[in-house]
Design an enzyme around this catalytic site. Structure first.
Site, PDB file in Angstrom:
ATOM      1  N   GLY A 192       3.366 -31.845  38.447  1.00 36.26           N
ATOM      2  CA  GLY A 192       4.551 -31.933  38.195  1.00 36.26           C
ATOM      3  C   GLY A 192       4.545 -32.711  36.810  1.00 36.26           C
ATOM      4  O   GLY A 192       4.037 -33.484  36.902  1.00 36.26           O
ATOM      5  N   LYS A 246       4.946 -40.921  40.511  1.00 36.33           N
ATOM      6  CA  LYS A 246       6.421 -40.140  39.249  1.00 36.33           C
ATOM      7  C   LYS A 246       6.069 -41.712  38.336  1.00 36.33           C
ATOM      8  O   LYS A 246       5.928 -42.565  38.346  1.00 36.33           O
ATOM      9  CB  LYS A 246       7.625 -40.203  39.689  1.00 36.33           C
ATOM     10  CG  LYS A 246       8.326 -39.918  38.137  1.00 36.33           C
ATOM     11  CD  LYS A 246       9.381 -39.380  39.036  1.00 36.33           C
ATOM     12  CE  LYS A 246      10.074 -38.415  37.871  1.00 36.33           C
ATOM     13  NZ  LYS A 246      11.460 -37.537  37.708  1.00 36.33           N
ATOM     14  N   ASP A 274      20.688 -36.630  38.470  1.00 38.06           N
ATOM     15  CA  ASP A 274      19.715 -35.294  38.382  1.00 38.06           C
ATOM     16  C   ASP A 274      20.149 -33.995  39.449  1.00 38.06           C
ATOM     17  O   ASP A 274      18.575 -34.144  39.823  1.00 38.06           O
ATOM     18  CB  ASP A 274      18.635 -35.339  37.590  1.00 38.06           C
ATOM     19  CG  ASP A 274      18.023 -34.889  37.109  1.00 38.06           C
ATOM     20  OD1 ASP A 274      18.760 -34.011  35.992  1.00 38.06           O
ATOM     21  OD2 ASP A 274      16.156 -34.720  36.737  1.00 38.06           O
TER      22      ASP A 274
END
Ligand SMILES: *[C@@H]1O[C@H](CO)[C@@H](O)[C@H](O)[C@H]1NC(C)=O
Ligand SMILES: *[C@@H]1O[C@H](CO)[C@@H](O)[C@H](O)[C@H]1NC(C)=O
Ligand SMILES: *[C@@H]1O[C@H](CO)[C@@H](O)[C@H](O)[C@H]1NC(C)=O
Ligand SMILES: *[C@@H]1O[C@H](CO)[C@@H](O)[C@H](O)[C@H]1NC(C)=O
Ligand SMILES: *[C@@H]1O[C@H](CO)[C@@H](O)[C@H](O)[C@H]1NC(C)=O
Ligand SMILES: CC(=O)N[C@H]1CO[C@H](CO)[C@@H](O)[C@@H]1O
Length: 680
Positions: free
Chosen positions: A367, A389, A487
């Protein structure tokens, strides 16, 4: 017109036909009626294509790709005798019937436009045809002229106020003009006569049925998502005399066009029959696949083979390079450690993460977003699968330090609906966060992904909603500090085993002490978050609070219930319309249930009530005034039925200034959303 000339060439390219049963010779018209079925289009087919239309190797007929301002036509190669009768006065249109499956695929950037049409016309060329709203059927010089002899059923994803079209995607009957004589918002009726809205550009295959009875002049049109059977009640049932429209020999086929907005339009299967009842049923299990817009196209086998061949000849050179690289990599893996870094638990070494993700290889990328890339990896020591990430930040060392401190405390949080943060790493300006890998991917992928994994039952979606609500409640109210996530959105909701929703990505989260002005940040920071999820006051003040999270959660609720993205482009104004406003409008009209995702069919009564509750709750959460929004704990109580939602638009929107101002838009007539963007 420019598109007319390549016709012959495109036709020549046409190849073989897999399954066509045609009861008439190829080049003459068919007096005894026709009956054909294409289950996938294979070459050379009995199909004449022109313009952007082409037949893909999968068997799908692509009318347009997603380029702007193109159009394509595909007609059955021979004309069909559609009028019968001896003299002018006894002419009658034969009974005809057609079934086809279409699929409109829109990539996220292109906006969806403009639709496709089933066409019956005296020629395969459609002279004067134009793209955009004309769908390649007619054009500004021919539109409305009865000498056209063109009949079409349009499946239009854009509504044009000037053409008096209904809001959003719609189905319309066109006679010699693209201004429909009858049109309806795209939807279908269930067996208990409920109307369910269904966008045409969902990227999912949709089956259409069109029947015309020449003795009663009744035209019926229905659509339904594959694999639903034909609805008992047609979407459009209208009386129309086609004798003056048709010539005795007509061509049948499809036309499609794009404009400033563009989608790929596909026909996957098609059957047509005259004189003898309904067209043949289409075997839905054998529909060809259509290409989906994908971020990283797979490498072709040819490239691999070529690479292999090259590799052997370059082996020697490579060996030399390898040594150089080895030395370089050693240097690259070295990292600067600071004392505060060593003190924290959950700290991974860069080397471990580098190895786990095979050197942050592209193939391991799962992603990417505004805040960084996510790689999957396997930890060497434990063999656990993790998601890593990677974020780059040019922040000062001080900021980085604060960040790490927060991560460290977040790392201690444990909740069933939160993804466990296993640790982090820092190297230079790169920050790495390590999470457990969630095998089922993100909610976003399931809602808007390639279709195979769509969440088709309401029960699944409600469970996910409840999970996210529970995770957020924990962050806001149940942990030692107030954590504002900042978020909240579907791509940050991951689905674990058993599709349990787990909120991820605390990369932006901020911690506050309980009671410090109800989770308000003392100093405004750079506005962060994702457009479409940001509460109006957040863009103004830059102050994330628990109620800005609630706003974003409201948007997420709408996405889950409606299966739509938070911002869509309105073609008439060229401006963005938010999902929040769209649903508010439907609610004010008393049509809130039309907002529900059409893929959620066969909902039971109590499920429909739950869905309604979720829609109203979402509107409460996404009110403009922060004080009017419920807290996450209240949200959970609403979802559990402990509190009752007031299904009262006036009440909810009294806290939404632009709606309370005389509800101005509702009196401004048809269509087009006013294009005030929320959060701007
Ligand atoms: C889309 O179709 C047009 C017209 O056939 C063609 O010129 C264009 O190259 C195509 N674009 C893509 C991306 O395939
Ligand atoms: C309709 O089309 C015919 C043939 O193309 C043309 O002669 C006629 O002028 C057109 N009528 C109008 C009103 O445009
Ligand atoms: C059209 O639909 C009506 C209502 O369902 C039905 O009675 C009629 O037979 C249909 N006509 C055709 C031509 O399918
Ligand atoms: C009409 O269709 C049926 C099958 O639906 C077929 O058995 C029959 O032969 C057809 N009749 C004619 C005249 O084509
Ligand atoms: C389109 O939406 C407006 C409000 O946005 C509404 O007043 C109008 O009735 C709708 N038109 C149709 C045809 O549904
Ligand atoms: C031009 C063409 O491809 N004609 C074909 C149409 O389909 C029939 C039946 O499959 C074939 O026999 C024709 O050759």
């Amino acid at each position: 017109m420019a598109w007319a000339s390549p016709t012959a060439h495109v036709h020549d390219v046409a190849m073989l036909l897999l399954l066509v049963l045609v009861q008439c010779p190829a080049s003459s018209s068919c007096p005894g009626g026709v009956d054909f079925i294409f289950e996938g289009f294979h070459q050379p087919s009995n199909l004449s294509v022109d313009g952007s239309a082409l037949i893909l190797s999968s068997g799908a007929l692509q009318l347009t790709n997603s380029s702007n301002h193109i159009m394509g036509h595909a007609f059955f190669h021979s004309p069909i005798k559609i009028l019968q009768g001896e003299s002018e006065s006894t002419l009658e249109v034969t009974h005809w019937s057609t079934i086809f499956v279409f699929d409109i695929v829109t990539s996220s950037e292109s906006g969806s436009g403009h639709g496709l049409a089933f066409v019956i016309a005296p020629s395969k060329q459609l002279p004067g045809a134009f793209d955009q709203d004309y769908l390649g059927v007619l054009g500004p010089t021919t539109n409305g002229n009865s000498s056209n002899h063109v009949f079409a059923v349009e499946f239009d994803t854009q509504s044009i106020a000037a053409l008096n079209e209904p809001n959003g995607s719609h189905v319309g009957v066109d006679i010699n003009s693209v201004v429909s004589t009858v049109s309806e918002p795209s939807s279908y009726y269930t067996d208990d006569n409920k109307r369910v809205a269904m966008p045409l550009d969902s990227g999912r295959p949709i089956q259409a049925w069109i029947d015309y009875d020449g003795t009663t002049n009744v035209l019926n049109v229905s659509i339904a998502p594959v694999p639903m059977p034909q609805p008992q009640r047609p979407l459009i049932s209208t009386q129309v005399d086609l004798v003056p429209v048709f010539k005795s020999n007509m061509y049948v086929g499809f036309s499609s066009a794009t404009g400033k907005l563009a989608s790929s339009h596909y026909i996957l299967a098609w059957s047509f029959r005259t004189n003898n009842g309904s067209a043949q049923h289409i075997d839905l299990s054998r529909l060809p696949k259509v290409p989906r817009p994908s971020p990283s196209p797979p490498k072709s086998a040819i490239i691999k083979i070529a690479a292999l061949a090259c590799a052997s000849t370059l082996l020697v050179t490579a060996a030399v390079w390898a040594m150089i690289l080895l030395v370089r990599r050693r240097a690259a893996l070295a990292e600067t450690l600071e004392d505060w870094e060593l003190e924290q638990p959950h700290r991974f070494s860069y080397k471990d993460l580098y190895r786990a993700t095979k050197g942050f290889k592209k193939s391991e990328l799962v992603g990417a977003g505004g805040f960084g890339q996510v790689y999957k990896g396997v930890l060497r020591r434990s063999g656990d699968e993790v998601a890593v990430k990677r974020m780059s930040s040019s922040n000062t060392r001080e900021a980085m330090r604060g960040f790490v401190a927060e991560i460290a405390s977040l790392g201690r949080m444990r909740h069933r609906n939160l993804v466990e943060l296993r640790g982090w790493c820092r190297r230079g300006q790169d920050m790495f966060l390590v999470y457990d890998l969630m095998p089922n991917g993100s909610l976003d992928k399931h809602l808007f992904g390639d279709g195979e994994r769509s969440l088709s039952t309401w029960a699944e979606r409600l469970e996910i909603i409840k999970g996210v609500a529970s995770g957020l409640t924990y962050l806001h109210e149940e942990w030692d500090q107030v954590v504002v996530h900042r978020d909240v959105k579907p791509s940050n909701v991951l689905l674990g085993d058993g599709m349990v929703a787990r909120l991820a990505d605390f990369g932006l989260a901020r911690l506050y002490d309980h009671g410090s002005s109800s989770g308000q940040l003392a100093t405004a920071t750079r506005v962060v978050g994702t457009l479409g999820y940001m509460a109006p006051e957040l863009t103004a003040s830059g102050r994330p609070t628990t109620s800005t999270d609630v706003f974003a959660f409201g948007v997420l609720l709408l996405e889950v219930a409606c299966g739509r993205r938070p911002i869509q482009r309105d073609d008439t104004t060229g401006l963005d319309v938010t999902l929040v406003r769209w649903v508010r409008r439907l609610a004010l009209r008393g049509d809130v249930m039309l907002a529900l995702d059409p893929r959620l069919h066969c909902m039971r009564y109590e499920e429909q009530d739950q869905a309604k509750l979720v829609l109203w709750l979402a509107m409460m959460c996404s009110q403009d005034k922060p004080d009017a929004r419920p807290s996450m704990r209240q949200v959970c109580r609403y979802l559990d039925g402990e509190l009752t939602v007031q299904e009262d638009a006036a009440l909810i929107f009294s806290n939404t200034p632009d709606f309370s101002m005389g509800l101005g838009w509702s009196s401004c007539g048809t269509m087009s959303f006013t294009s005030l963007r929320d959060g701007r």
